[in-house]
Scaffold this motif. Structure first.
Motif, short mmCIF file in Angstrom:
data_model
loop_
_atom_site.label_atom_id
_atom_site.label_comp_id
_atom_site.label_asym_id
_atom_site.label_seq_id
_atom_site.Cartn_x
_atom_site.Cartn_y
_atom_site.Cartn_z
N THR A 194 0.84 -1.19 0.00
CA THR A 194 0.00 0.00 0.00
C THR A 194 0.88 1.25 0.00
N PRO A 195 0.47 2.30 -0.70
CA PRO A 195 1.29 3.52 -0.74
C PRO A 195 1.31 4.27 0.58
N THR A 196 0.41 3.96 1.50
CA THR A 196 0.41 4.64 2.80
C THR A 196 1.66 4.31 3.61
N GLU A 197 2.36 3.22 3.30
CA GLU A 197 3.58 2.87 4.02
C GLU A 197 4.66 3.93 3.83
N ASN A 198 4.77 4.46 2.60
CA ASN A 198 5.79 5.46 2.31
C ASN A 198 5.42 6.22 1.04
N PRO A 199 4.45 7.13 1.13
CA PRO A 199 3.98 7.82 -0.07
C PRO A 199 5.06 8.63 -0.78
N GLU A 200 6.03 9.18 -0.03
CA GLU A 200 7.09 9.95 -0.67
C GLU A 200 7.98 9.07 -1.54
N LEU A 201 8.23 7.85 -1.09
CA LEU A 201 9.00 6.90 -1.90
C LEU A 201 8.22 6.55 -3.16
N TYR A 202 6.92 6.33 -3.02
CA TYR A 202 6.09 6.03 -4.19
C TYR A 202 6.19 7.16 -5.21
N ARG A 203 6.05 8.40 -4.74
CA ARG A 203 6.15 9.55 -5.64
C ARG A 203 7.52 9.61 -6.31
N ALA A 204 8.57 9.37 -5.52
CA ALA A 204 9.93 9.46 -6.05
C ALA A 204 10.17 8.42 -7.15
N LEU A 205 9.65 7.22 -6.95
CA LEU A 205 9.85 6.16 -7.94
C LEU A 205 9.06 6.44 -9.22
N VAL A 206 7.85 6.97 -9.08
CA VAL A 206 7.07 7.36 -10.27
C VAL A 206 7.81 8.46 -11.04
N GLN A 207 8.35 9.42 -10.30
CA GLN A 207 9.10 10.51 -10.93
C GLN A 207 10.34 9.97 -11.66
N ARG A 208 11.04 9.04 -11.02
CA ARG A 208 12.23 8.45 -11.63
C ARG A 208 11.87 7.65 -12.87
N MET A 209 10.79 6.90 -12.79
CA MET A 209 10.32 6.14 -13.95
C MET A 209 10.05 7.09 -15.12
N SER A 210 9.37 8.18 -14.85
CA SER A 210 9.04 9.14 -15.90
C SER A 210 10.29 9.73 -16.53
N ALA A 211 11.29 10.07 -15.70
CA ALA A 211 12.53 10.66 -16.21
C ALA A 211 13.23 9.72 -17.19
N ILE A 212 13.22 8.43 -16.88
CA ILE A 212 13.87 7.46 -17.77
C ILE A 212 13.08 7.30 -19.06
#
Length: 426
Positions: A194-212
């Motif tokens: 669930t994203p509630t465990e670490n929402p900032e990490l979830y956001r960071a990984l989505v952002q990194r995915m997009s950059a690639i």
């Protein structure tokens, strides 16, 4: 006593909705006409093995489908089977046609123009988001494109194991039995259900995915666009993460399934962005709500398929490694107390993106660990992962761990990422 063969003749524009029991196998064959499953065309006379799936065989022009079973009567293999003429397939085809126009325009513009459509499919749980994504991907492939599938649904995982954020090119029809292609996946491990465990990490990984994904400069790849699957978590934090995903991945087509409230919310939030189209589509009447237990079983099945294959014909390797030869880390740490629970004026000192070494313990048993391509701990957030191992034993005295890997041989990296995802394979 039931029959081992069933024949179903479908008029044009109808679909046969089939639910196969989780522990059973159904054999399906198209014997006459034309038909497709989530956009994948069926070959006449080819027999498919359907294992514990829910699917719909749709025909535009009429067909006859034969259902058989080697082990039992067909009635014993199926939870349900029925024909329906009330399907949303025409509207899904219309959506594809609109995306096709954008792809062609992007291709004609070349590198000087904007990229092809970045389509994000959103909605609550159990409305058919994954099925619609497959249909749109398959229709794009059938018209000569190789779109990229992006999966942000950490709870279920349609490309690789749950707990991951993934992207993969789709260059051919998605196999009805095997699912999404996993030859060249780009995978980041979030490590929780669930994203509630670490929402900032979830956001960071989505952002990194997009950059690639943005770095790909091939005109055909960019013109083909993205088809993005999302979580069914759409309230509160879930809605905020959805807005972030739309922004980070620069989605310009938002397809809302099943909920008018969400459609109106998004249309209001995004109305200032003229380049973003928000479209509501109806979900299929064949969608079935799943209990938490069924969802958990589906997660375990996805992990089992990763190691053993969809047909159970792969042989994973059980291996032992010295803890001194590996480095295990967890991302995010510190107190988890919400701001409301802290003293007045205080703020949490937790760093959700902090990389923390993990000491081996018996608590690590049954944990999924991701094997990172990182060369140093500092790269763990920015580098994608090579694959996954499942910890089956920890020997504190001998300082070794035993793990299940998809294949034998040394791990492709010494840095492993741990999360909270536990797996209990039967």
């Amino acid at each position: 006593m039931g029959s081992k063969v069933q024949a179903h003749t479908l008029p044009q524009g109808n679909e046969l909705r089939i639910e196969v029991r989780s522990d059973k196998v159904l054999l399906l064959k198209l014997v006459e006409g034309q038909a497709e499953i989530f956009g994948t065309e069926l070959a006449l006379g080819e027999q498919l093995s359907i294992r514990g799936q829910k699917l719909a065989v749709y025909t535009w022009n009429g067909c006859t489908v034969e259902l058989t079973s080697d082990s039992a009567a067909v009635e014993e293999v199926l939870e349900s089977v029925y024909t329906s003429e009330d399907t949303p397939m025409v509207s899904y085809l219309n959506a594809h046609d609109a995306l096709e126009q954008r792809r062609r325009a992007a291709k004609e513009a070349g590198t000087s123009g904007r990229a092809g459509p970045r389509t994000i499919v959103v909605g609550p749980t159990d409305v058919g988001k994954s099925s619609l994504c497959r249909i749109l991907l398959n229709y794009a492939v059938r018209t000569g494109w190789a779109p990229t599938a992006v999966d942000l649904d950490i709870g279920q995982g349609s490309i690789t194991v749950p707990g991951s954020i993934c992207a993969t090119p789709v260059e051919g029809p998605i196999d009805v039995e095997e699912g999404m292609p996993i030859d060249l996946p780009l995978v980041f491990y979030y490590g929780h259900q669930t994203p509630t465990e670490n929402p900032e990490l979830y956001r960071a990984l989505v952002q990194r995915m997009s950059a690639i994904l943005d770095k790909r400069d091939n005109v055909d790849v960019q013109s083909a666009g993205l088809v993005i699957n999302t979580m069914g978590f759409i309230e509160g934090l879930g809605y905020d993460l959805l807005l972030h995903a739309i922004s980070a991945l620069r989605a310009d087509v938002v397809l809302v399934l099943g909920q008018e409230r969400l459609f109106n919310q998004l249309r209001t939030h995004l109305k200032a962005q003229a380049e973003v189209s928000v479209v509501r589509l109806h979900s299929s009447g064949g969608c079935v709500s799943r209990t938490q237990q069924v969802r958990k079983q589906a997660r375990m099945q996805r992990v089992r398929e990763y190691f053993y294959g969809v047909r159970g014909d792969l042989s994973p390797a059980s291996q032992t490694a010295r803890l001194d030869d590996l480095r295990i880390y967890r991302i995010g740490g510190g107190p988890r107390a919400p701001t409301s629970a802290l003293p007045l004026g205080a703020s949490s000192v937790a760093d959700p993106l902090r990389v923390i070494p993990v000491s081996a313990s018996l608590d690590m048993m049954h944990s999924m660990l991701a094997v990172s391509h990182a060369a140093t701990p500092d790269q763990l957030l920015s580098m994608n992962v090579a694959g996954f191992v499942l910890i089956t034993d920890v020997d504190i005295v001998q300082r070794t761990i035993t793990y299940l890997a998809p294949c034998p041989g040394a791990l492709p990296g010494r840095y492993l990422i741990a999360g909270s995802f536990k797996v209990f394979l039967e």
